[in-house]
Design a protein around this motif. Structure first.
Motif, PDB file in Angstrom:
ATOM      1  N   ARG A  14     -33.388  63.132-101.867  1.00  0.00           N
ATOM      2  CA  ARG A  14     -32.683  64.707-101.207  1.00  0.00           C
ATOM      3  C   ARG A  14     -33.321  65.580-102.338  1.00  0.00           C
ATOM      4  O   ARG A  14     -33.547  65.406-103.393  1.00  0.00           O
ATOM      5  CB  ARG A  14     -31.151  64.518-101.604  1.00  0.00           C
ATOM      6  CG  ARG A  14     -30.324  63.688-100.602  1.00  0.00           C
ATOM      7  CD  ARG A  14     -28.873  63.885-100.865  1.00  0.00           C
ATOM      8  NE  ARG A  14     -28.121  62.764 -99.765  1.00  0.00           N
ATOM      9  CZ  ARG A  14     -26.751  62.739 -99.966  1.00  0.00           C
ATOM     10  NH1 ARG A  14     -26.215  63.835-100.318  1.00  0.00           N
ATOM     11  NH2 ARG A  14     -26.398  61.918 -99.095  1.00  0.00           N
ATOM     12  N   GLY A  15     -33.574  66.574-101.510  1.00  0.00           N
ATOM     13  CA  GLY A  15     -34.210  67.733-102.130  1.00  0.00           C
ATOM     14  C   GLY A  15     -35.275  68.243-101.556  1.00  0.00           C
ATOM     15  O   GLY A  15     -35.699  67.816-100.319  1.00  0.00           O
ATOM     16  N   GLU A  16     -36.027  69.131-102.008  1.00  0.00           N
ATOM     17  CA  GLU A  16     -37.369  69.949-101.333  1.00  0.00           C
ATOM     18  C   GLU A  16     -38.568  68.714-101.304  1.00  0.00           C
ATOM     19  O   GLU A  16     -38.741  67.916-102.100  1.00  0.00           O
ATOM     20  CB  GLU A  16     -37.844  70.860-102.380  1.00  0.00           C
ATOM     21  CG  GLU A  16     -38.994  71.758-101.608  1.00  0.00           C
ATOM     22  CD  GLU A  16     -38.609  72.296-100.434  1.00  0.00           C
ATOM     23  OE1 GLU A  16     -39.349  72.112 -99.516  1.00  0.00           O
ATOM     24  OE2 GLU A  16     -37.478  72.651-100.364  1.00  0.00           O
ATOM     25  N   THR A  17     -39.180  68.796-100.013  1.00  0.00           N
ATOM     26  CA  THR A  17     -40.236  67.988 -99.937  1.00  0.00           C
ATOM     27  C   THR A  17     -41.726  68.815 -99.592  1.00  0.00           C
ATOM     28  O   THR A  17     -42.513  68.274 -99.350  1.00  0.00           O
ATOM     29  CB  THR A  17     -40.159  67.025 -98.531  1.00  0.00           C
ATOM     30  OG1 THR A  17     -40.042  68.011 -97.422  1.00  0.00           O
ATOM     31  CG2 THR A  17     -38.783  66.273 -98.891  1.00  0.00           C
ATOM     32  N   GLY A  18     -41.583  70.269 -99.411  1.00  0.00           N
ATOM     33  CA  GLY A  18     -42.471  71.276 -99.414  1.00  0.00           C
ATOM     34  C   GLY A  18     -42.931  71.129 -97.807  1.00  0.00           C
ATOM     35  O   GLY A  18     -43.763  71.797 -97.385  1.00  0.00           O
ATOM     36  N   CYS A  19     -42.170  70.381 -96.737  1.00  0.00           N
ATOM     37  CA  CYS A  19     -42.516  70.221 -95.226  1.00  0.00           C
ATOM     38  C   CYS A  19     -41.374  70.734 -94.566  1.00  0.00           C
ATOM     39  O   CYS A  19     -40.316  70.179 -94.686  1.00  0.00           O
ATOM     40  CB  CYS A  19     -43.180  68.783 -95.140  1.00  0.00           C
ATOM     41  SG  CYS A  19     -43.575  68.773 -93.388  1.00  0.00           S
ATOM     42  N   ARG A  60     -43.985  64.855-102.257  1.00  0.00           N
ATOM     43  CA  ARG A  60     -43.059  64.132-101.156  1.00  0.00           C
ATOM     44  C   ARG A  60     -43.134  64.734 -99.894  1.00  0.00           C
ATOM     45  O   ARG A  60     -42.302  64.549 -99.234  1.00  0.00           O
ATOM     46  CB  ARG A  60     -41.276  64.211-101.703  1.00  0.00           C
ATOM     47  CG  ARG A  60     -40.911  63.378-102.717  1.00  0.00           C
ATOM     48  CD  ARG A  60     -41.023  62.211-102.370  1.00  0.00           C
ATOM     49  NE  ARG A  60     -40.777  61.153-103.440  1.00  0.00           N
ATOM     50  CZ  ARG A  60     -40.084  59.789-103.306  1.00  0.00           C
ATOM     51  NH1 ARG A  60     -40.050  59.251-102.399  1.00  0.00           N
ATOM     52  NH2 ARG A  60     -39.843  59.098-104.399  1.00  0.00           N
ATOM     53  N   THR A  61     -44.377  65.176 -99.693  1.00  0.00           N
ATOM     54  CA  THR A  61     -44.642  65.526 -98.288  1.00  0.00           C
ATOM     55  C   THR A  61     -44.573  64.468 -97.548  1.00  0.00           C
ATOM     56  O   THR A  61     -44.687  63.123 -98.094  1.00  0.00           O
ATOM     57  CB  THR A  61     -46.171  66.278 -98.091  1.00  0.00           C
ATOM     58  OG1 THR A  61     -46.183  66.682 -96.891  1.00  0.00           O
ATOM     59  CG2 THR A  61     -47.255  65.075 -98.458  1.00  0.00           C
ATOM     60  N   HIS A 111     -47.170  68.845-101.932  1.00  0.00           N
ATOM     61  CA  HIS A 111     -45.988  68.152-102.739  1.00  0.00           C
ATOM     62  C   HIS A 111     -45.933  66.759-102.886  1.00  0.00           C
ATOM     63  O   HIS A 111     -46.470  66.058-101.923  1.00  0.00           O
ATOM     64  CB  HIS A 111     -44.718  68.946-101.739  1.00  0.00           C
ATOM     65  CG  HIS A 111     -43.361  68.605-102.478  1.00  0.00           C
ATOM     66  ND1 HIS A 111     -42.890  67.393-102.640  1.00  0.00           N
ATOM     67  CD2 HIS A 111     -42.530  69.802-102.988  1.00  0.00           C
ATOM     68  CE1 HIS A 111     -41.898  67.881-103.273  1.00  0.00           C
ATOM     69  NE2 HIS A 111     -41.356  69.037-103.647  1.00  0.00           N
ATOM     70  N   CYS A 127     -46.705  74.306 -94.302  1.00  0.00           N
ATOM     71  CA  CYS A 127     -46.132  73.267 -95.034  1.00  0.00           C
ATOM     72  C   CYS A 127     -46.962  73.324 -96.295  1.00  0.00           C
ATOM     73  O   CYS A 127     -48.236  73.525 -96.425  1.00  0.00           O
ATOM     74  CB  CYS A 127     -45.883  71.775 -94.439  1.00  0.00           C
ATOM     75  SG  CYS A 127     -44.958  72.088 -92.978  1.00  0.00           S
ATOM     76  N   ASP A 128     -46.341  72.927 -97.376  1.00  0.00           N
ATOM     77  CA  ASP A 128     -46.991  72.564 -98.723  1.00  0.00           C
ATOM     78  C   ASP A 128     -47.401  71.115 -98.680  1.00  0.00           C
ATOM     79  O   ASP A 128     -46.730  70.369 -99.412  1.00  0.00           O
ATOM     80  CB  ASP A 128     -46.139  72.854 -99.829  1.00  0.00           C
ATOM     81  CG  ASP A 128     -46.974  72.657-101.198  1.00  0.00           C
ATOM     82  OD1 ASP A 128     -48.149  72.396-101.290  1.00  0.00           O
ATOM     83  OD2 ASP A 128     -46.212  72.677-102.243  1.00  0.00           O
TER      84      ASP A 128
END
Length: 262
Positions: free
Chosen positions: A43-48, A100-101, A98, A94-95
């Motif tokens: 859970r959390g940011e993935t950059g995508c 977790r992309t 990251h 998208c980043d």
């Protein structure tokens, strides 16, 4: 040739993050299989902006198309081009740097009248049966060889191990990761059948110890791919309360089995 493909989500209400395909070119002289296991992020940011199924659908589709349309290219080059094609589809929004992309494990196998080629990246398994009945498991075991103490938190894994030298590699946004894959080429006459499994299906061997790789292959051949997944589900439910075998793993994982007999 006989093919069988089964892919089931770990939970009915959650999308299946695996991808599987078998392609048989119109020439009838060869074919290819692709199996991806999408990596569920914490859970959390993935950059995508996109989901893991979005990613595996595009990467798997590119791998399938390139495997049959560009048969002159080696498998690492096919993986590299498929990763690049997928990255280009969302790099503007998208980043992709990251950790977790969206990403996936990869099994890619291609056969012709002369040879069977294979590529494996991360913890799925490819079982190969020879004409004398010998079963050989082709694996990328870098993740399995890491000490459990190195895998205690997602942050530690992302900062020190994921897609890093000395750690393990998955197909994400960097096409150069294709050079890290386990690859091989076998004479076509030395291969009678292939079975590819994501780690949700390899639990039969690796977590629940129902048998070894030969036993697993024999089970799929005799009982069918669906029967293997069904048995894994039974074992998961039986262990859900005690977690003797599952430990900290999720109770149910997406499970995919592709079986090809020549």
């Amino acid at each position: 040739m006989r093919t069988e493909l089964v892919s089931e989500p770990g939970e009915r209400l959650r999308p299946n993050e695996d991808f599987a395909s078998v392609a048989l070119p119109a020439s009838g002289l060869g074919g290819a299989l692709v199996v991806l296991d999408g990596v569920t992020p914490p859970r959390g940011e993935t950059g995508c902006l996109h989901s893991v199924p979005w990613f595996t659908a595009r990467l798997g589709g590119a791998l399938t198309e390139l495997s049959v349309s560009s048969r002159d290219l080696p498998l690492p080059e096919i993986l590299s081009r498929a990763i690049l094609r997928t990255a280009e589809a969302h790099q503007s929004s998208c980043d992709l740097s990251h950790p977790r992309t969206p990403q996936a494990t990869v099994i890619l196998a291609r056969w012709s009248t002369e040879a069977v080629e294979y590529l494996i990246l991360s913890d799925s398994a490819l079982l190969v049966e020879s004409p004398d009945g010998t079963i050989t498991a082709h694996l990328d075991d870098r993740l399995a060889r890491l000490p459990r103490s190195a895998l205690t938190t997602d942050a530690l894994i992302d900062s020190t191990l994921r897609n890093k030298e000395g750690g393990f590699f998955t197909a994400a946004a960097d096409p150069t990761v294709a050079t890290r894959a386990v690859t091989g080429r076998l004479p076509r006459s030395d291969v009678r059948a292939l079975t590819a499994l994501t780690d949700g299906a390899t639990r039969w061997v690796e977590k629940f110890h129902e048998g070894d790789w030969r036993d697993c292959f024999t089970f799929v051949r005799k009982e069918g791919a669906q029967a293997l997944v069904d048995r894994v589900r039974e074992l998961e439910r039986a262990d859900a309360s005690t977690r003797t075998y599952l430990g900290r793993s999720k109770t149910h994982d997406d499970a995919t089995v592709v079986h090809v007999e020549f």
